[in-house]
Design a protein around this motif. Structure first.
Motif, PDB file in Angstrom:
ATOM      1  N   LEU A  97     -12.894 -11.407  -7.241  1.00 18.01           N
ATOM      2  CA  LEU A  97     -13.989 -11.654  -6.292  1.00 18.01           C
ATOM      3  C   LEU A  97     -13.482 -11.726  -4.845  1.00 18.01           C
ATOM      4  CD1 LEU A  97     -16.037 -14.362  -8.249  1.00 18.01           C
ATOM      5  CD2 LEU A  97     -16.642 -11.953  -7.921  1.00 18.01           C
ATOM      6  N   ALA A  98     -12.178 -11.864  -4.670  1.00 17.85           N
ATOM      7  CA  ALA A  98     -11.624 -11.888  -3.312  1.00 17.85           C
ATOM      8  C   ALA A  98     -11.592 -10.503  -2.688  1.00 17.85           C
ATOM      9  CB  ALA A  98     -10.222 -12.479  -3.334  1.00 17.85           C
ATOM     10  N   MET A  99     -11.703  -9.463  -3.522  1.00 21.67           N
ATOM     11  CA  MET A  99     -11.643  -8.099  -3.010  1.00 21.67           C
ATOM     12  C   MET A  99     -13.018  -7.653  -2.507  1.00 21.67           C
ATOM     13  SD  MET A  99      -8.516  -7.444  -3.309  1.00 21.67           S
ATOM     14  CE  MET A  99      -7.174  -8.376  -4.060  1.00 21.67           C
ATOM     15  N   PRO A 100     -13.049  -6.639  -1.618  1.00 23.99           N
ATOM     16  CA  PRO A 100     -14.331  -6.127  -1.145  1.00 23.99           C
ATOM     17  C   PRO A 100     -15.160  -5.613  -2.313  1.00 23.99           C
ATOM     18  CG  PRO A 100     -12.515  -5.292   0.196  1.00 23.99           C
ATOM     19  CD  PRO A 100     -11.894  -5.950  -1.003  1.00 23.99           C
ATOM     20  N   PRO A 101     -16.475  -5.662  -2.204  1.00 29.81           N
ATOM     21  CA  PRO A 101     -17.238  -6.094  -1.034  1.00 29.81           C
ATOM     22  C   PRO A 101     -17.533  -7.589  -0.982  1.00 29.81           C
ATOM     23  CG  PRO A 101     -18.722  -5.189  -2.671  1.00 29.81           C
ATOM     24  CD  PRO A 101     -17.333  -5.054  -3.240  1.00 29.81           C
ATOM     25  N   VAL A 102     -17.108  -8.363  -1.996  1.00 32.26           N
ATOM     26  CA  VAL A 102     -17.431  -9.794  -2.024  1.00 32.26           C
ATOM     27  C   VAL A 102     -16.579 -10.545  -1.002  1.00 32.26           C
ATOM     28  CG1 VAL A 102     -17.557 -11.874  -3.443  1.00 32.26           C
ATOM     29  CG2 VAL A 102     -18.123  -9.643  -4.440  1.00 32.26           C
ATOM     30  N   GLY A 103     -15.262 -10.392  -1.074  1.00 38.10           N
ATOM     31  CA  GLY A 103     -14.381 -11.017  -0.089  1.00 38.10           C
ATOM     32  C   GLY A 103     -14.346 -12.527  -0.137  1.00 38.10           C
ATOM     33  N   PHE A 104     -14.461 -13.118  -1.338  1.00 41.48           N
ATOM     34  CA  PHE A 104     -14.463 -14.573  -1.496  1.00 41.48           C
ATOM     35  C   PHE A 104     -13.023 -15.045  -1.733  1.00 41.48           C
ATOM     36  CE2 PHE A 104     -15.425 -18.336  -4.400  1.00 41.48           C
ATOM     37  CZ  PHE A 104     -15.752 -19.188  -3.356  1.00 41.48           C
ATOM     38  N   ILE A 105     -12.315 -15.380  -0.639  1.00 47.27           N
ATOM     39  CA  ILE A 105     -10.883 -15.684  -0.728  1.00 47.27           C
ATOM     40  C   ILE A 105     -10.616 -16.888  -1.628  1.00 47.27           C
ATOM     41  CG2 ILE A 105      -8.827 -16.294   0.590  1.00 47.27           C
ATOM     42  CD1 ILE A 105     -10.013 -14.914   2.981  1.00 47.27           C
ATOM     43  N   ALA A 106     -11.516 -17.865  -1.620  1.00 48.21           N
ATOM     44  CA  ALA A 106     -11.303 -19.068  -2.422  1.00 48.21           C
ATOM     45  C   ALA A 106     -11.157 -18.742  -3.906  1.00 48.21           C
ATOM     46  CB  ALA A 106     -12.459 -20.049  -2.216  1.00 48.21           C
ATOM     47  N   ALA A 107     -11.698 -17.587  -4.319  1.00 50.66           N
ATOM     48  CA  ALA A 107     -11.594 -17.196  -5.728  1.00 50.66           C
ATOM     49  C   ALA A 107     -10.140 -17.061  -6.148  1.00 50.66           C
ATOM     50  CB  ALA A 107     -12.341 -15.875  -5.951  1.00 50.66           C
ATOM     51  N   LEU A 108      -9.282 -16.593  -5.238  1.00 48.58           N
ATOM     52  CA  LEU A 108      -7.869 -16.445  -5.582  1.00 48.58           C
ATOM     53  C   LEU A 108      -7.171 -17.796  -5.727  1.00 48.58           C
ATOM     54  CD1 LEU A 108      -6.756 -13.378  -3.436  1.00 48.58           C
ATOM     55  CD2 LEU A 108      -6.738 -13.549  -5.931  1.00 48.58           C
TER      56      LEU A 108
ATOM     57  N   GLY B 154       3.551  -0.184  -6.812  1.00 48.62           N
ATOM     58  CA  GLY B 154       3.338   0.726  -5.702  1.00 48.62           C
ATOM     59  C   GLY B 154       3.973   2.088  -5.872  1.00 48.62           C
ATOM     60  N   PHE B 155       4.950   2.218  -6.811  1.00 44.01           N
ATOM     61  CA  PHE B 155       5.597   3.538  -6.922  1.00 44.01           C
ATOM     62  C   PHE B 155       5.916   3.986  -8.342  1.00 44.01           C
ATOM     63  CE2 PHE B 155       9.155   0.593  -6.513  1.00 44.01           C
ATOM     64  CZ  PHE B 155      10.064   1.056  -7.460  1.00 44.01           C
ATOM     65  N   LEU B 156       6.002   3.085  -9.326  1.00 41.87           N
ATOM     66  CA  LEU B 156       6.300   3.531 -10.681  1.00 41.87           C
ATOM     67  C   LEU B 156       5.169   4.394 -11.232  1.00 41.87           C
ATOM     68  CD1 LEU B 156       7.921   0.497 -12.560  1.00 41.87           C
ATOM     69  CD2 LEU B 156       9.037   2.535 -11.657  1.00 41.87           C
ATOM     70  N   PHE B 157       5.513   5.450 -11.954  1.00 41.31           N
ATOM     71  CA  PHE B 157       4.516   6.351 -12.549  1.00 41.31           C
ATOM     72  C   PHE B 157       3.555   6.880 -11.482  1.00 41.31           C
ATOM     73  CE2 PHE B 157       5.594   3.025 -15.713  1.00 41.31           C
ATOM     74  CZ  PHE B 157       6.340   3.808 -16.581  1.00 41.31           C
ATOM     75  N   THR B 158       4.082   7.280 -10.371  1.00 43.51           N
ATOM     76  CA  THR B 158       3.419   7.786  -9.153  1.00 43.51           C
ATOM     77  C   THR B 158       2.766   6.673  -8.335  1.00 43.51           C
ATOM     78  OG1 THR B 158       1.148   8.331  -9.883  1.00 43.51           O
ATOM     79  CG2 THR B 158       2.886   9.928 -10.406  1.00 43.51           C
ATOM     80  N   GLY B 159       2.661   5.476  -8.889  1.00 42.09           N
ATOM     81  CA  GLY B 159       2.172   4.335  -8.125  1.00 42.09           C
ATOM     82  C   GLY B 159       0.666   4.174  -8.146  1.00 42.09           C
ATOM     83  N   PHE B 160       0.234   2.899  -8.118  1.00 42.63           N
ATOM     84  CA  PHE B 160      -1.187   2.575  -7.997  1.00 42.63           C
ATOM     85  C   PHE B 160      -1.324   1.135  -7.501  1.00 42.63           C
ATOM     86  CE2 PHE B 160      -5.512   1.583  -9.656  1.00 42.63           C
ATOM     87  CZ  PHE B 160      -6.194   2.577  -8.974  1.00 42.63           C
ATOM     88  N   PRO B 161      -1.054   0.904  -6.191  1.00 43.55           N
ATOM     89  CA  PRO B 161      -1.089  -0.464  -5.658  1.00 43.55           C
ATOM     90  C   PRO B 161      -2.488  -0.943  -5.273  1.00 43.55           C
ATOM     91  CG  PRO B 161      -0.389   1.046  -3.946  1.00 43.55           C
ATOM     92  CD  PRO B 161      -0.577   1.875  -5.192  1.00 43.55           C
ATOM     93  N   TRP B 162      -3.502  -0.361  -5.877  1.00 42.35           N
ATOM     94  CA  TRP B 162      -4.885  -0.718  -5.541  1.00 42.35           C
ATOM     95  C   TRP B 162      -5.118  -2.197  -5.850  1.00 42.35           C
ATOM     96  CZ3 TRP B 162      -8.183   3.520  -4.169  1.00 42.35           C
ATOM     97  CH2 TRP B 162      -9.498   3.139  -3.834  1.00 42.35           C
ATOM     98  N   ASN B 163      -5.805  -2.871  -4.923  1.00 42.80           N
ATOM     99  CA  ASN B 163      -6.149  -4.294  -5.075  1.00 42.80           C
ATOM    100  C   ASN B 163      -4.915  -5.179  -5.281  1.00 42.80           C
ATOM    101  OD1 ASN B 163      -8.822  -3.742  -4.704  1.00 42.80           O
ATOM    102  ND2 ASN B 163      -9.504  -4.337  -6.747  1.00 42.80           N
ATOM    103  N   ALA B 164      -3.812  -4.836  -4.625  1.00 42.28           N
ATOM    104  CA  ALA B 164      -2.672  -5.762  -4.615  1.00 42.28           C
ATOM    105  C   ALA B 164      -3.150  -7.110  -4.084  1.00 42.28           C
ATOM    106  CB  ALA B 164      -1.551  -5.206  -3.740  1.00 42.28           C
ATOM    107  N   ILE B 165      -2.561  -8.181  -4.593  1.00 44.70           N
ATOM    108  CA  ILE B 165      -3.019  -9.531  -4.256  1.00 44.70           C
ATOM    109  C   ILE B 165      -3.100  -9.743  -2.752  1.00 44.70           C
ATOM    110  CG2 ILE B 165      -2.522 -11.992  -4.456  1.00 44.70           C
ATOM    111  CD1 ILE B 165      -3.431 -10.689  -7.068  1.00 44.70           C
ATOM    112  N   GLY B 166      -2.178  -9.158  -2.004  1.00 45.86           N
ATOM    113  CA  GLY B 166      -2.170  -9.330  -0.554  1.00 45.86           C
ATOM    114  C   GLY B 166      -3.447  -8.898   0.126  1.00 45.86           C
ATOM    115  N   TYR B 167      -4.121  -7.887  -0.410  1.00 46.50           N
ATOM    116  CA  TYR B 167      -5.374  -7.444   0.205  1.00 46.50           C
ATOM    117  C   TYR B 167      -6.427  -8.550   0.207  1.00 46.50           C
ATOM    118  CZ  TYR B 167      -3.793  -2.581   0.259  1.00 46.50           C
ATOM    119  OH  TYR B 167      -3.100  -1.417   0.511  1.00 46.50           O
ATOM    120  N   GLY B 168      -6.372  -9.416  -0.792  1.00 46.60           N
ATOM    121  CA  GLY B 168      -7.377 -10.472  -0.894  1.00 46.60           C
ATOM    122  C   GLY B 168      -7.284 -11.514   0.188  1.00 46.60           C
ATOM    123  N   VAL B 169      -6.111 -11.621   0.839  1.00 43.46           N
ATOM    124  CA  VAL B 169      -5.955 -12.630   1.895  1.00 43.46           C
ATOM    125  C   VAL B 169      -5.943 -11.975   3.281  1.00 43.46           C
ATOM    126  CG1 VAL B 169      -4.747 -14.233   0.380  1.00 43.46           C
ATOM    127  CG2 VAL B 169      -3.421 -12.594   1.743  1.00 43.46           C
TER     128      VAL B 169
END
Length: 531
Positions: A29-40, A151-166
């Motif tokens: 829920l911290a990710m867009p479009p909700v952006g509720f940081i407290a969820a993390l 971010g890079f193994l198996f071509t990588g897929f860093p989507w919604n890494a925890i850092g984006y939520g903050v």
């Protein structure tokens, strides 16, 4: 807090698994479009307590400990990725007759795979688990490493890494310029897990003080860097760019009978006059694969472009580029960008380097073809990746650093030559995902590339979100999702920055080392107490 922590720690069996899944899902829920940081905060507090309950007897072997901790992390990750990435299934429904069968794989299969990273993170953290604040340092270090690997193994897929939520707003994005996405992710997990210390009391004072200091530094540096941001460019000589957001339904783009009208819609929007008193756009941008046919095989289309463009104007368009291969074999197709002048001539081009697996190409294609499984994008043989990223140099001297769609989610793939660029150009077609969280999450990730590089981002999407983003992640002008139209804006300047991918990666490893040292010292002290 202590009573709640005790109840969570003592959970067992199915209820324990369900809470782990729920804790992960809450975090999404911290990710867009909700952006509720407290969820993390809720999410990682529960995860810490669940890991406290995963501890086995002191005499248990390493494998037993790792297995217990891996299990709780995997279920947590499964909940997080299902809740955060369920919208990927929408792409399969564009051609439901061919791909609806794969819907469970998109909604549950990919999250099950990605959850392995979080399972490994908790397994590693579990080996250093203690009863003080060192345990959240272990969790932070291992999650930072897991996100880095993702971010890079198996071509990588860093989507919604925890850092984006903050980092939902520019004030909170600026730390990314110094320590990068994965450094932010690691420190974020420490801060997000700190409330768990209130439930067990041990190490609470030290852990909460350190978490508070990290939070203060995060906001303080954000305020300092934002104070350096220049106002939007108003220089009459600045390059003026128009973004075309045509909002073309994906089914129409794939319909042979509708391709001519789709092309004309792009031209009509391009030809709209600027607002009264505004400068005529020097550059017009169309989104990814906006030209619904092979442009070089249709000279009339290039002539039409030349007719619509005024003298000196430039069109930058997302296209499919075809290139002849060996005799008797299919042509090679590239997801590309063309720069076209007012004479209808192609004067520059760049190919997509990092293709989307299962969308634009099939890993282990021969294996999947045995079962009749092909790419989501209907392209004979799939797309071919470009050998290298080619910067787009315009007649005006402006240089655009091209990132096509998915490429904008990879921080470390942007080379040092980005410092030569006037702007990063990110064109995309998120119509595949409909009105779901996907386009909003993608947009946030593109904004962070501006902060990291100190270079403005021009983002043009078929149905949104299109925007001019300054070098600090601020939206200068934009079009909402599914808002058909154009926006014109002069380009602003770059940010003053001494940070690079190399320095960000260096700081990331220093963070991991520091957190690991705290975790090891705490673990040693814990074992001494047990003995």
């Amino acid at each position: 807090m202590e009573r709640l922590a005790a109840r969570v720690i003592l959970l067992w069996g199915v209820r324990r698994v369900l809470l782990a899944v729920a804790a992960g899902a809450i975090g999404a829920l911290a990710m867009p479009p909700v952006g509720f940081i407290a969820a993390l905060f809720i999410s990682f507090t529960l995860l810490t307590w669940l890991m406290d309950g995963s501890a086995v007897s002191p005499g248990a072997g390493i494998f037993s400990r790792a297995k217990a901790f891996f299990s709780i992390g995997w279920w947590f990750g499964f909940g997080y990725f299902v809740a955060g990435l369920w919208w990927l299934g929408n792409a399969l429904m564009v051609e439901a007759d061919d791909f609806a069968w794969a819907l469970p794989l998109a909604i549950f299969g990919l999250p099950a795979f990605l959850a392995i990273y979080y399972g490994l993170a908790t397994a590693v953290a579990g080996l250093l688990w203690s009863d003080g604040f060192g345990r959240i340092a272990a969790l932070a270090a291992s999650f930072g490493l897991a996100e880095w690997l993702r971010g890079f193994l198996f071509t990588g897929f860093p989507w919604n890494a925890i850092g984006y939520g903050v980092m939902p707003i520019p004030l909170m994005m600026q730390s990314d310029a110094v320590i990068g996405l994965f450094g932010v992710s690691a420190l974020a997990v420490f801060v997000l897990s700190a409330p768990a210390l209130l439930g067990t009391r041990k190490g609470a004072a030290q852990g909460l003080m350190l978490a508070g200091a990290l939070s203060a530094a995060h906001f303080s540096y954000g305020a300092y860097r934002m104070s350096q941001a220049a106002p939007p460019a108003r220089d009459a000589a600045a390059l003026s760019v128009r973004l075309v957001q045509p909002v073309i339904d994906q089914a129409r783009k794939m319909d042979d009978s509708d391709r001519a009208s789709v092309f004309e819609e792009h031209l009509a929007l391009s030809a709209l006059p600027p607002q009264p008193g505004a400068k005529r756009p020097d550059v017009i941008v169309w989104p990814e694969t906006s030209v619904p046919f092979i442009l070089t095989q249709n000279r009339d289309a290039l002539t039409r472009i030349g007719e619509v463009l005024q003298d000196g104007q430039i069109l930058i368009a997302g296209v499919v580029r075809a290139e002849e291969s060996a005799p008797g074999k299919l042509p090679l197709y590239y997801n590309s960008i063309y720069v076209i002048d007012s004479q209808g001539q192609i004067i520059a081009a760049s190919d997509k380097v990092h293709l989307t697996p299962f969308g634009e190409y099939l890993p282990f294609e021969d294996f999947w073809n045995r079962f009749g499984i092909g790419n989501i994008v209907n392209m004979p043989g799939g797309f071919t990746s470009g050998n290298r990223r080619t910067l787009l140099t315009l007649p005006s001297g402006a240089i655009f650093y091209p990132l096509i769609c998915y490429e904008a989610i990879f921080p470390f793939e942007i080379g040092a030559d980005v410092t030569r660029a006037t702007a990063i150009l990110n064109i995309t077609n998120d119509a595949w995902f409909g009105d779901t969280p996907g386009p909003y999450q993608h947009f946030l990730q593109a904004r962070l590339r501006a902060v990291e590089t100190g270079v403005p981002v021009i983002r043009d999407a078929n149905n949104g979100i299109s925007a001019f983003i300054d070098a600090y992640g601020q939206i200068v002008r934009g079009l909402d999702y599914n808002q058909k139209g154009v926006i014109d804006s002069p380009l602003g300047g770059n940010a003053v920055s001494t940070w690079s991918n190399y320095s960000r990666e260096t700081y990331f490893w220093l963070i991991i080392i520091a957190l690991s040292v705290i975790a090891v010292i705490s673990r040693i002290g814990f074992k001494i107490k047990l003995n």
